[in-house]
Design a protein around this motif. Sequence first.
Motif, PDB file in Angstrom:
ATOM      1  N   GLN A 139      -8.050  35.099 -15.178  1.00  0.00           N
ATOM      2  CA  GLN A 139      -9.050  35.389 -16.199  1.00  0.00           C
ATOM      3  C   GLN A 139      -9.032  34.649 -17.867  1.00  0.00           C
ATOM      4  O   GLN A 139      -9.761  34.163 -18.432  1.00  0.00           O
ATOM      5  CB  GLN A 139      -8.629  36.935 -17.115  1.00  0.00           C
ATOM      6  N   TYR A 140      -7.658  33.571 -17.749  1.00  0.00           N
ATOM      7  CA  TYR A 140      -7.708  32.946 -18.885  1.00  0.00           C
ATOM      8  C   TYR A 140      -8.164  31.454 -17.616  1.00  0.00           C
ATOM      9  O   TYR A 140      -8.063  30.170 -18.766  1.00  0.00           O
ATOM     10  CB  TYR A 140      -6.256  32.745 -19.122  1.00  0.00           C
ATOM     11  N   PHE A 141      -8.570  31.261 -17.043  1.00  0.00           N
ATOM     12  CA  PHE A 141      -8.740  29.694 -16.118  1.00  0.00           C
ATOM     13  C   PHE A 141      -9.565  29.364 -15.297  1.00  0.00           C
ATOM     14  O   PHE A 141     -10.156  28.379 -14.907  1.00  0.00           O
ATOM     15  CB  PHE A 141      -6.956  29.559 -15.448  1.00  0.00           C
ATOM     16  N   GLU A 142     -10.011  30.698 -15.235  1.00  0.00           N
ATOM     17  CA  GLU A 142     -11.168  30.601 -14.664  1.00  0.00           C
ATOM     18  C   GLU A 142     -12.778  30.425 -15.480  1.00  0.00           C
ATOM     19  O   GLU A 142     -13.201  32.320 -15.497  1.00  0.00           O
ATOM     20  CB  GLU A 142     -11.733  31.677 -13.356  1.00  0.00           C
ATOM     21  N   PRO A 143     -13.360  29.695 -15.855  1.00  0.00           N
ATOM     22  CA  PRO A 143     -13.191  28.387 -15.845  1.00  0.00           C
ATOM     23  C   PRO A 143     -11.913  27.782 -16.603  1.00  0.00           C
ATOM     24  O   PRO A 143     -11.322  28.618 -17.139  1.00  0.00           O
ATOM     25  CB  PRO A 143     -14.315  27.627 -16.414  1.00  0.00           C
ATOM     26  N   PHE A 144     -12.012  26.533 -16.652  1.00  0.00           N
ATOM     27  CA  PHE A 144     -10.326  26.400 -17.182  1.00  0.00           C
ATOM     28  C   PHE A 144     -10.729  26.336 -18.534  1.00  0.00           C
ATOM     29  O   PHE A 144     -12.084  25.770 -18.966  1.00  0.00           O
ATOM     30  CB  PHE A 144      -9.802  24.536 -16.685  1.00  0.00           C
ATOM     31  N   PRO A 145      -9.963  26.838 -19.663  1.00  0.00           N
ATOM     32  CA  PRO A 145     -10.849  26.511 -20.669  1.00  0.00           C
ATOM     33  C   PRO A 145     -11.076  24.856 -21.913  1.00  0.00           C
ATOM     34  O   PRO A 145     -10.327  24.322 -21.319  1.00  0.00           O
ATOM     35  CB  PRO A 145      -9.375  27.075 -21.759  1.00  0.00           C
ATOM     36  N   GLU A 146     -11.770  25.254 -21.852  1.00  0.00           N
ATOM     37  CA  GLU A 146     -12.500  24.062 -23.627  1.00  0.00           C
ATOM     38  C   GLU A 146     -11.140  23.459 -23.971  1.00  0.00           C
ATOM     39  O   GLU A 146     -10.156  22.184 -24.194  1.00  0.00           O
ATOM     40  CB  GLU A 146     -13.324  24.030 -24.088  1.00  0.00           C
ATOM     41  N   ALA A 147     -10.331  24.975 -24.490  1.00  0.00           N
ATOM     42  CA  ALA A 147      -8.765  24.265 -25.420  1.00  0.00           C
ATOM     43  C   ALA A 147      -8.172  23.314 -24.947  1.00  0.00           C
ATOM     44  O   ALA A 147      -7.555  22.420 -25.111  1.00  0.00           O
ATOM     45  CB  ALA A 147      -7.985  25.600 -26.028  1.00  0.00           C
ATOM     46  N   GLY A 148      -7.870  23.831 -23.124  1.00  0.00           N
ATOM     47  CA  GLY A 148      -6.890  23.201 -22.815  1.00  0.00           C
ATOM     48  C   GLY A 148      -6.991  21.874 -21.945  1.00  0.00           C
ATOM     49  O   GLY A 148      -6.666  20.455 -22.260  1.00  0.00           O
ATOM     50  N   MET A 149      -8.498  21.693 -21.934  1.00  0.00           N
ATOM     51  CA  MET A 149      -9.404  20.495 -21.893  1.00  0.00           C
ATOM     52  C   MET A 149      -8.850  19.608 -22.890  1.00  0.00           C
ATOM     53  O   MET A 149      -8.390  18.520 -22.337  1.00  0.00           O
ATOM     54  CB  MET A 149     -10.816  20.216 -21.369  1.00  0.00           C
ATOM     55  N   ALA A 150      -9.660  20.125 -24.535  1.00  0.00           N
ATOM     56  CA  ALA A 150      -9.136  19.364 -25.544  1.00  0.00           C
ATOM     57  C   ALA A 150      -7.710  18.905 -25.251  1.00  0.00           C
ATOM     58  O   ALA A 150      -7.168  18.049 -25.988  1.00  0.00           O
ATOM     59  CB  ALA A 150      -9.472  19.893 -26.211  1.00  0.00           C
ATOM     60  N   LEU A 151      -6.741  19.694 -25.362  1.00  0.00           N
ATOM     61  CA  LEU A 151      -4.933  19.467 -25.219  1.00  0.00           C
ATOM     62  C   LEU A 151      -5.271  18.040 -24.113  1.00  0.00           C
ATOM     63  O   LEU A 151      -4.120  17.580 -24.941  1.00  0.00           O
ATOM     64  CB  LEU A 151      -3.920  20.668 -24.369  1.00  0.00           C
ATOM     65  N   ILE A 152      -5.575  18.191 -22.765  1.00  0.00           N
ATOM     66  CA  ILE A 152      -5.241  17.288 -21.896  1.00  0.00           C
ATOM     67  C   ILE A 152      -5.968  15.893 -22.665  1.00  0.00           C
ATOM     68  O   ILE A 152      -5.176  14.987 -22.652  1.00  0.00           O
ATOM     69  CB  ILE A 152      -5.505  17.386 -20.553  1.00  0.00           C
ATOM     70  N   LEU A 153      -6.571  15.859 -22.551  1.00  0.00           N
ATOM     71  CA  LEU A 153      -7.078  14.607 -23.542  1.00  0.00           C
ATOM     72  C   LEU A 153      -6.074  14.005 -24.965  1.00  0.00           C
ATOM     73  O   LEU A 153      -6.358  13.239 -25.031  1.00  0.00           O
ATOM     74  CB  LEU A 153      -8.466  15.045 -24.447  1.00  0.00           C
ATOM     75  N   THR A 154      -5.655  15.087 -25.494  1.00  0.00           N
ATOM     76  CA  THR A 154      -5.740  14.739 -26.627  1.00  0.00           C
ATOM     77  C   THR A 154      -3.560  14.460 -26.079  1.00  0.00           C
ATOM     78  O   THR A 154      -3.200  13.702 -26.640  1.00  0.00           O
ATOM     79  CB  THR A 154      -4.275  15.978 -27.354  1.00  0.00           C
ATOM     80  N   VAL A 155      -3.588  15.002 -24.826  1.00  0.00           N
ATOM     81  CA  VAL A 155      -1.708  14.291 -24.497  1.00  0.00           C
ATOM     82  C   VAL A 155      -2.475  12.296 -23.831  1.00  0.00           C
ATOM     83  O   VAL A 155      -1.413  11.601 -24.077  1.00  0.00           O
ATOM     84  CB  VAL A 155      -1.704  15.341 -22.965  1.00  0.00           C
ATOM     85  N   ILE A 156      -3.442  12.577 -23.810  1.00  0.00           N
ATOM     86  CA  ILE A 156      -3.387  11.460 -22.880  1.00  0.00           C
ATOM     87  C   ILE A 156      -3.732  10.274 -23.634  1.00  0.00           C
ATOM     88  O   ILE A 156      -3.331   8.638 -23.842  1.00  0.00           O
ATOM     89  CB  ILE A 156      -5.305  11.450 -22.102  1.00  0.00           C
ATOM     90  N   GLU A 157      -4.454  10.778 -25.296  1.00  0.00           N
ATOM     91  CA  GLU A 157      -5.039   9.070 -26.092  1.00  0.00           C
ATOM     92  C   GLU A 157      -3.021   9.235 -26.415  1.00  0.00           C
ATOM     93  O   GLU A 157      -2.453   8.156 -27.043  1.00  0.00           O
ATOM     94  CB  GLU A 157      -5.533  10.089 -27.010  1.00  0.00           C
ATOM     95  N   ALA A 158      -2.342  10.520 -26.808  1.00  0.00           N
ATOM     96  CA  ALA A 158      -0.695  10.472 -27.239  1.00  0.00           C
ATOM     97  C   ALA A 158       0.205   9.672 -25.761  1.00  0.00           C
ATOM     98  O   ALA A 158       0.969   8.501 -26.463  1.00  0.00           O
ATOM     99  CB  ALA A 158       0.226  11.462 -26.953  1.00  0.00           C
ATOM    100  N   CYS A 159      -0.154   9.778 -24.674  1.00  0.00           N
ATOM    101  CA  CYS A 159       0.472   8.610 -23.557  1.00  0.00           C
ATOM    102  C   CYS A 159       0.207   6.971 -23.889  1.00  0.00           C
ATOM    103  O   CYS A 159       0.126   6.096 -24.288  1.00  0.00           O
ATOM    104  CB  CYS A 159      -0.784   9.048 -22.194  1.00  0.00           C
TER     105      CYS A 159
END
Length: 132
Positions: free
Chosen positions: A16-36
């Motif tokens: 119920q929280y991951f279908e579809p994957f949440p936009e906030a989660g995608m924003a967090l992934i992009l932020t982690v990529i930027e940190a890397c």
Amino acid sequence: MAFYKDKRDKGVQYPQYFEPFPEAGMALILTVIEACIDEWSSGEQCDILFNEPIYKPIYQLHLSQLRKFREYTKDHAILPKLLKRLNDSGRRNAKVEVAVDNVAKQVLQEDVMAAVIREYEMRNGELSDEDE
């Protein structure tokens, strides 16, 4: 991997929280990529702090850009489709079944790739301000 390590992980247990994957989660992934990327900004890897005071503004920017992208492409539902594919990919990683019709849709169509290449060539390999 954080949410889809195996069948008992959060991405699988709480659809119920991951279908579809949440936009906030995608924003967090992009932020982690930027940190890397920031870790390698000097040309050598050095540890950096990944904390809220430093990366919250970057996270908020990614989230607002994703929302703009969703709105701009709403006629084609591009972002919801990408987020669904991200969830499906995570479920496959966790060895959880994904509907066969979803797997077939994940194949990048040759005509789509050709259209993207034509557009890129028409711009002489340059990105427009919108693309950036």
